[in-house]
Enzyme design. Structure first.
Site, mmCIF file in Angstrom:
data_model
loop_
_atom_site.group_PDB
_atom_site.id
_atom_site.type_symbol
_atom_site.label_atom_id
_atom_site.label_comp_id
_atom_site.label_asym_id
_atom_site.label_seq_id
_atom_site.Cartn_x
_atom_site.Cartn_y
_atom_site.Cartn_z
ATOM 1 N N HIS A 155 19.167 28.195 25.221
ATOM 2 C CA HIS A 155 18.167 27.697 24.281
ATOM 3 C C HIS A 155 18.602 26.415 23.582
ATOM 4 C CE1 HIS A 155 14.365 28.084 22.176
ATOM 5 N NE2 HIS A 155 15.005 27.558 21.158
ATOM 6 N N TYR B 137 17.397 21.663 22.850
ATOM 7 C CA TYR B 137 17.574 20.656 21.803
ATOM 8 C C TYR B 137 18.527 19.556 22.235
ATOM 9 C CZ TYR B 137 14.908 24.055 19.392
ATOM 10 O OH TYR B 137 13.894 24.916 19.076
ATOM 11 N N HIS C 47 4.948 26.570 29.363
ATOM 12 C CA HIS C 47 5.561 26.093 28.108
ATOM 13 C C HIS C 47 6.695 25.114 28.402
ATOM 14 C CE1 HIS C 47 7.653 26.211 24.241
ATOM 15 N NE2 HIS C 47 8.740 26.588 24.889
ATOM 16 N N PHE C 48 7.507 25.457 29.382
ATOM 17 C CA PHE C 48 8.662 24.645 29.756
ATOM 18 C C PHE C 48 8.241 23.237 30.162
ATOM 19 C CE2 PHE C 48 12.544 24.117 32.554
ATOM 20 C CZ PHE C 48 13.460 24.246 31.535
ATOM 21 N N HIS C 49 7.111 23.140 30.840
ATOM 22 C CA HIS C 49 6.658 21.824 31.290
ATOM 23 C C HIS C 49 6.061 20.992 30.153
ATOM 24 C CE1 HIS C 49 7.321 23.328 35.354
ATOM 25 N NE2 HIS C 49 7.194 22.091 35.779
ATOM 26 N N ARG D 137 5.974 34.719 36.914
ATOM 27 C CA ARG D 137 6.608 33.435 37.170
ATOM 28 C C ARG D 137 7.507 33.553 38.395
ATOM 29 N NH1 ARG D 137 11.537 32.527 32.882
ATOM 30 N NH2 ARG D 137 11.536 30.556 34.010
ATOM 31 N N ARG D 138 7.965 32.409 38.888
ATOM 32 C CA ARG D 138 8.934 32.342 39.987
ATOM 33 C C ARG D 138 8.471 33.163 41.193
ATOM 34 N NH1 ARG D 138 14.681 32.850 36.623
ATOM 35 N NH2 ARG D 138 14.877 30.627 36.173
#
Length: 563
Positions: A236, A240, A387-389, A450-451
């Site tokens: 995580h 950042y 979300h990741f994208h 996912r995946r």
């Protein structure tokens, strides 16, 4: 002195001239990053098209042998290689230009860069040979070649070494400028490097004590639960590590490009220090369904994850205030109408503005991921890569693209080729990502995993079909955007040298209040590092000790064979 010999950077009233070696050194990082982005992004649409049952992998054998090999390459190249090499190169740039002095120990940074390259090559070989199809999270008991684990470890170690070089340069500057506040763009980069060195302790321990010995046959198995804890100790705060260099630009450069000033130097520094403290002890919110973690610690990490929202809100307020000030200086007016006065014809500005707009939605979605109960609805669904994208693939990547639109011309002494093409690239990315990420979020809410190559799945209900098609459409538009970006970069680097006045200067924003008015405690590492260490021990100490006392390396390795 001609532009062919040196590149000139402006910081305040003084000028620092980048040497030929510095330009090549920084440029080497950026070049490798862009190559990784290009290869990884060309593979990405293969996954998106597969959602509509368009299988292009069959035509790419033996180069790519499976959906999951492609997914691994896409994730590792875009989420790890592109970001890490660009961030280290950009931090080298901001350290030198921000402090207006060369690296104090350039051989340290060079050694770090060489280590990163060696690691990249080591990891690339097994991935291309389909011997490391373990996705970018490399969870055991999925097993990869030892070279993959060792290569990624060397990339991280190389970034550590370069981080030491940044810190030593800042320390040398402070010794020569006692009592003077550190320039923000340099300080922000060093804070990020410090956070990275703390955060990557988790994955370093995982590699050295579990995965590398296991892949070499020195141990018979692994402890998957403990491995996940190690990974998310790093996983995580990795977000950042990606975001803070973009924030350096949003705070310290974008206001200048927009024609204004940084609204608050103090708030900018406070946000970075808060990220240093609260970005690491939040990993258990990725493990809400893991049986090896007690519920109370999941709840504590959920609460700490919400605390990350505070520096994020500081960032939103300060950056928007800086942009509003710039727009009103340009004649903008109205409660929201001032937005039209921003320089939307500047591709570097436009890419970062569009990145920030989509990131607002990514941040809101992140609150869902952090919620202990709501997370169970979207855990391991298509919501997560959606979300990741919006985060790494837009807020980070699109911002980095925007930075290269002035940094690459600055480093090469050339003009940006095809400004209109660059603007089209920014908007196609924005439109493509809106379509792609929205469809992924909707699929996640409907329970799509996912995946998974959903185009081949026999259980897809009719209500998913429209969203699956939109994933493919969005991914195709994003492919067009990537090709346009690569074209702009190639034509820029291959173009003729420009006159000195036509080469972009480094856009360093002044603060509305002089930095010397910033409290001294916002310019010191010691109290913030102590606070980070204390919170880390409190949040991870008891559960990690419990897992270590009960660890059991009883999971043998397996290849990625989903059926």
């Amino acid at each position: 002195m001609t532009i062919t010999e040196r590149s000139t950077s402006t910081a305040g009233s003084r000028r620092y001239e980048l040497t030929q070696w510095e330009r090549r050194f920084i440029g080497g990082h950026v070049l490798i990053a862009i190559i990784a982005l290009g290869i990884g992004s060309l593979i990405g649409p293969l996954q998106a098209l597969e959602y509509s049952n368009v299988d292009l992998y069959q035509y790419l054998e033996p180069i790519l042998q499976s959906y999951y090999q492609g997914l691994t390459l896409h994730g590792v190249l875009n989420a790890l290689v592109w970001t890490t090499f660009f961030i280290v190169g950009f931090t080298t740039f901001t350290t030198i230009v921000g402090l207006r002095r060369p690296l104090s120990h350039p051989r340290i940074n060079l050694a770090g860069f060489i280590t990163m390259i060696i690691g990249l090559l080591m990891a690339a070989v097994p991935m291309l040979l389909d011997q490391a199809t373990v996705l970018y999270t490399f969870y055991p008991p999925l097993e990869a070649s030892w070279a993959f684990y060792m290569g990624l470890t060397l990339v991280v170690v190389g970034s550590w070494i370069e981080g030491v070089g940044f810190y030593l340069t800042l320390r040398a500057w402070r010794q020569d400028n006692r009592g003077v506040r550190s320039p923000f763009i340099a300080l922000g980069g060093v804070i990020n490097a410090a956070m990275w060195q703390i955060a990557t302790l988790g994955v370093a321990v995982e590699m050295l004590t579990m995965l590398i010995p296991w892949s070499l046959g020195l141990t018979d198995g692994t402890d998957p639960s403990l491995a996940r804890t190690y990974f998310w100790f790093t996983g995580h705060p990795l977000v950042y590590f990606w975001l803070l260099p973009a924030y350096v630009s949003w705070y310290g450069m974008l206001p200048k490009q927009a024609g204004g000033k940084l609204f608050s130097d103090s708030l900018a520094r406070l946000a970075f220090w808060m990220f240093l403290i609260v970005s690491v002890p939040v990993g258990f919110h990725h493990q809400f369904v893991d049986p090896g973690v007690p519920q109370i610690w999941k709840w504590i990490h959920a609460a700490l994850t919400y605390s990350v929202f505070f520096p994020s809100m500081i960032t939103a307020f300060t950056v928007i205030a800086s942009l509003e000030y710039a727009a009103r200086q340009r004649g903008g007016s109205g409660l929201i109408g001032w937005v039209r006065a921003l320089p939307w014809n500047d591709p570097s500005v436009t890419t970062q503005l569009l990145a920030g707009i989509l990131f607002m939605f990514g941040g809101i979605g992140g609150l869902t991921n952090a919620s202990y109960n709501i997370n169970l609805v979207i855990h391991n669904t298509a919501w997560v890569p959606g979300h990741f994208h919006l985060t790494v693939a837009t807020a980070v990547t699109l911002s980095f693209i925007g930075i290269t639109y002035w940094m690459v011309p600055h480093l090469t002494g050339k003009q940006l080729w095809g400004r209109r093409t660059a603007l089209v690239q920014a908007w196609t990315w924005f439109v493509g990502m809106v379509i792609f990420s929205n469809a992924m979020h909707m699929l996640g809410l409907l329970g799509a995993p996912r995946r998974t190559p959903l185009g081949e799945a026999p259980y897809v209900p009719d209500e998913w079909n429209g969203h699956l098609l939109r994933v493919s459409i969005g991914g195709t538009i994003l492919l067009v955007s990537v090709i346009l970006y690569l074209l702009v970069m190639y034509k820029t680097v291959r173009g003729p040298k420009a006159a000195a006045e036509d080469v972009p200067e480094v856009p360093i924003a002044e603060s509305l209040r002089h930095p010397q008015l910033t409290p001294v405690w916002l310019d010191r590492f010691k109290p913030w590092l102590i606070a980070a260490a204390v919170l880390l021990v409190l949040a991870y100490g008891p559960p990690l000790v419990d897992q270590l006392l009960n660890m059991d390396y009883n999971a043998p390795g397996t290849d990625f064979v989903p059926w």
